[in-house]
Design an enzyme around this catalytic site. Structure first.
Site, mmCIF file in Angstrom:
data_model
loop_
_atom_site.group_PDB
_atom_site.id
_atom_site.type_symbol
_atom_site.label_atom_id
_atom_site.label_comp_id
_atom_site.label_asym_id
_atom_site.label_seq_id
_atom_site.Cartn_x
_atom_site.Cartn_y
_atom_site.Cartn_z
ATOM 1 C CD GLU B 323 -1.611 2.315 1.810
ATOM 2 O OE1 GLU B 323 -2.381 3.448 1.752
ATOM 3 O OE2 GLU B 323 -0.442 2.417 2.538
ATOM 4 C CD GLU B 324 2.548 3.099 4.010
ATOM 5 O OE1 GLU B 324 2.191 4.096 3.306
ATOM 6 O OE2 GLU B 324 1.926 2.889 5.180
ATOM 7 C CG HIS B 421 4.172 7.670 6.311
ATOM 8 N ND1 HIS B 421 3.920 8.152 5.336
ATOM 9 C CD2 HIS B 421 3.341 6.546 6.512
ATOM 10 C CE1 HIS B 421 2.898 7.518 4.592
ATOM 11 N NE2 HIS B 421 2.582 6.591 5.470
#
Lengths: 455, 455
Positions: B323-324, B421
């Site tokens: 996803e990142e 993050h």
């Protein structure tokens, strides 16, 4: 036709009023999130001053500091209210161990607030585990000469952690008294904490009026320690336990409630109180309990001043001294209010941590409660949904005006007992935005209450 | 009279149904708070495996671990879905400083995800500050040969922090591309963080299809660093800035979505998906983003099994990879679902952190939305109040079934960007109860949805 026009006009005024209120709430929240000093105040209280147990140097510094900051806000009046508070001093770090043969297995403990100390050399006795005061009493003679270990955990099934606390805290508050009456020598209580960790959580134990000879030392053990101790007790018959605490009550000393106010423009005789308690336990720096509530309360006055809203009724912030081990500040405030025949119409307390605000816990008449619930939609954009009937706060309890509305700020409670009365109740456990949103939520309610004052 | 009896009977059945549902929700929440393994799973994912960037060893270990744990739950089927993902490697710790005369003033930075590196010796150039891509473009030729410093902070006025993020993140995702096209040499972006601290927050930057020559290195700077750098730029004309990052894209490698399912007892052809993403950024251990969402999703199946509820429709947990920095796992899942003509009726994602759940963000037709809102009162005892229309989740976006209902778990957002993050997105930032309450909230919605399946 005339009637219809009149009705339309009324609806128009009412909608216009709602619109104005909703704009004002927006300004309050924006101001709180961008301009309030509350987080900076908490930084000073926590990191420059630190722990503020009643009668301590920290408590005295906190009185001076908050008085100074309130004066800097340009309030109409800032003053101190004298109150005598107990001075209890923990002494050197407590120690504890279980004796298994020659091996000493150590445990993290801390004396409960207002507990007596052990002798200089500590206390050694067989330890016996119970889950409740009732179970202890049922053991009768068998607890004589023993250390009683109360080990009923907080029940994780409760959604609101304060309920889990309420159903458990009698072990801490009354456990030593009841065991002392029955001839036990000391008490160890499982910390009021839903997590498994190594931090003992203090909190007051209350001997009430039992004679000195029956007052036995009481300490809290960390939750992980409690689990380990319980396993040891199961594994070893007549396990011997030792603990040493040199805490001592040094008598009552002078301290203060710190009070600031904005005089009401229309009904100065009506008083709205917002407050928290300035004292804290001595293990952490008391940022959550209740530095947060104090700075949020001051922020209510700060924000309304910034927004040039002068309340119709007198708005008073009270930082109560000694909530943790005596409630003397609150009792004094309540007494004086009665003596002066002050008419309190609102008393709101923030003493459930500086977490994301979820709503209010409201103690009021049905009609007053309904009126407050009527403002619910104004709060929804700020994710404030809870308007429940219930307890407001310990410090505002003694205020006895007729028809008073009492409110407790209701923040998210999930993390509160991770920090409550423990060494990790520190500034870094408070999130700036959550703190500010709480201040805004209190301010918004004060604004609406003031504007639409209750009968 | 007959009609009346019939009506009363219907109301009776409906009340009885409500009563049963409310009992079932109570069981779900109690089970989550007392029996779920989700916190233990998160402990393993975070502390034994750690960071799980796509293509890394951590990601591979996480695939094996979650597959093993799902098998241990006795699901009807557990399998892997192959997907090619980009392997991007950060390299040694990045360094950065501003040159003031002979003095090097250092700053905490980290390369943005998928960014190119600087040359071995780093990049030195005059740095120019802007608040937006538009402002940068307006500067035209003046940014040639420069390092562009995007310094628009997240706006604290938003109540929901995801809105503040959304209005800011273009600097990170498109800032390097746009500056590279105009001839800048590098980009420094203020971290997407509402706090002032020293942690740089990574996240993907997207060059799209611009030629390699225009791809310039991009890094995030901590918020406090951004404030200091801004002050330096104001104080020193043509301030020279240096940064060095040796990150590199190593091509695409094989990885997997991890999938487990319970076959539907009545409509196995209808699929309800719950999921989160298994990959994480490399700086912390990805406990909040999105280890929490993964273990909560597995817990939905765990809890329903524990409570012996067999869903009528097939219930599938999908842990999406990548996803990142690519969303390849989600795209692959969506594609395959379409190829197999699978009929997805529900897709729920948890990817907003493991904080106290507040409700749901719902993407559905008006009728379906109304039906879900109709369950609101069942959720109130669990302090679940938000039923808003909105975005569900990045990973469930590509699922294209007609009439599908998409839902995102909506937790309290205030603390999320403190960790997002960054190096402090670690296990200890997740509260066990908050995680479990989120899992229960997802489970409760799946239960109601399954029972009263949408048309």
């Amino acid at each position: 036709m005339k009637k219809l026009l009149f009705l339309l006009m009324l609806i128009g005024i009412s909608l216009y009023g709602q619109e104005k209120d909703s704009l004002m709430l927006q300004k309050i929240y924006t101001s709180a999130l961008t301009q309030s000093q509350c987080y900076t105040w908490l930084d000073s209280l926590s990191n420059k001053i630190g722990a503020r147990l009643s009668g301590s140097k920290g408590a005295a510094l906190a009185v001076a500091y908050t008085q100074k900051e309130m004066k800097a806000l340009g309030l109409d009046r800032v003053y101190l209210q004298e109150v005598m508070v107990p001075k209890w001093v923990r002494g050197p770090k407590e120690t504890a161990y279980a004796l298994v043969g020659q091996q000493k297995i150590e445990f993290p403990i801390c004396a409960l607030g207002l507990s007596v100390g052990t002798s200089k050399n500590g206390l050694t006795a067989p330890i016996i585990e119970v889950k409740s005061i009732e179970e202890m009493i049922a053991l009768g003679d068998r607890i004589k000469g023993k250390i009683v270990f109360y080990n009923r955990p907080m029940n994780p099934e409760f959604i609101e952690t304060f309920q889990a606390y309420g159903s458990c805290v009698d072990q801490r508050s009354s456990g030593a008294r009841e065991a002392g009456i029955l001839g036990a020598l000391g008490v160890i209580v499982r910390s009021m904490n839903l997590r498994l960790d190594d931090l003992p959580h203090t909190g007051m134990t209350n001997y009430k009026d039992i004679p000195a000879a029956q007052r036995i030392p009481a300490a809290a053990i960390s939750t992980r320690g409690a689990e380990q101790l319980s396993a040891l007790i199961k594994a070893h018959q007549n396990l011997s336990f030792y603990f040493n605490q040199q805490c001592v009550y040094e008598g009552d000393v002078l301290s203060y409630n710190v009070i600031g106010e904005i005089k009401g423009s229309e009904h100065p005789e009506n008083i709205m109180v917002v407050g928290g308690h300035l004292d804290s336990w001595d293990l952490g720096d008391g940022a959550q309990d209740d530095g947060a509530g104090c700075v949020q309360s001051i922020a209510v006055l700060e924000l309304l001043k910034k927004l040039h809203y002068t309340p119709k009724n007198t708005l008073r912030v009270v930082l109560f001294m000694n909530e943790e081990n005596g409630i003397k500040g609150a009792l004094k405030y309540g007494e004086e209010a009665q003596l002066k025949k002050e008419n309190h119409i609102l008393a709101m307390e923030s003493d459930s941590g500086g977490f994301s605000p979820r709503g209010f816990s409201i103690d009021a008449s049905e009609a007053q409660y309904a009126k407050i619930v009527g403002w619910k939609s104004l709060f929804e954009p700020y994710l404030i949904h809870v308007f429940q009937k219930g307890h407001s706060g310990t410090d505002v309890e003694p205020i006895a005006s007729e028809n008073i509305v009492k409110v407790g700020l209701y923040p998210d409670s999930q993390r509160y007992f991770d920090y409550h009365h423990a060494g990790n109740d520190r500034f870094d456990a408070v999130n700036k935005r959550e703190l500010e949103l709480g201040a805004a939520t209190m301010t918004a309610l004060v604004y609406l209450f003031d504007k639409y004052s209750m009968p």
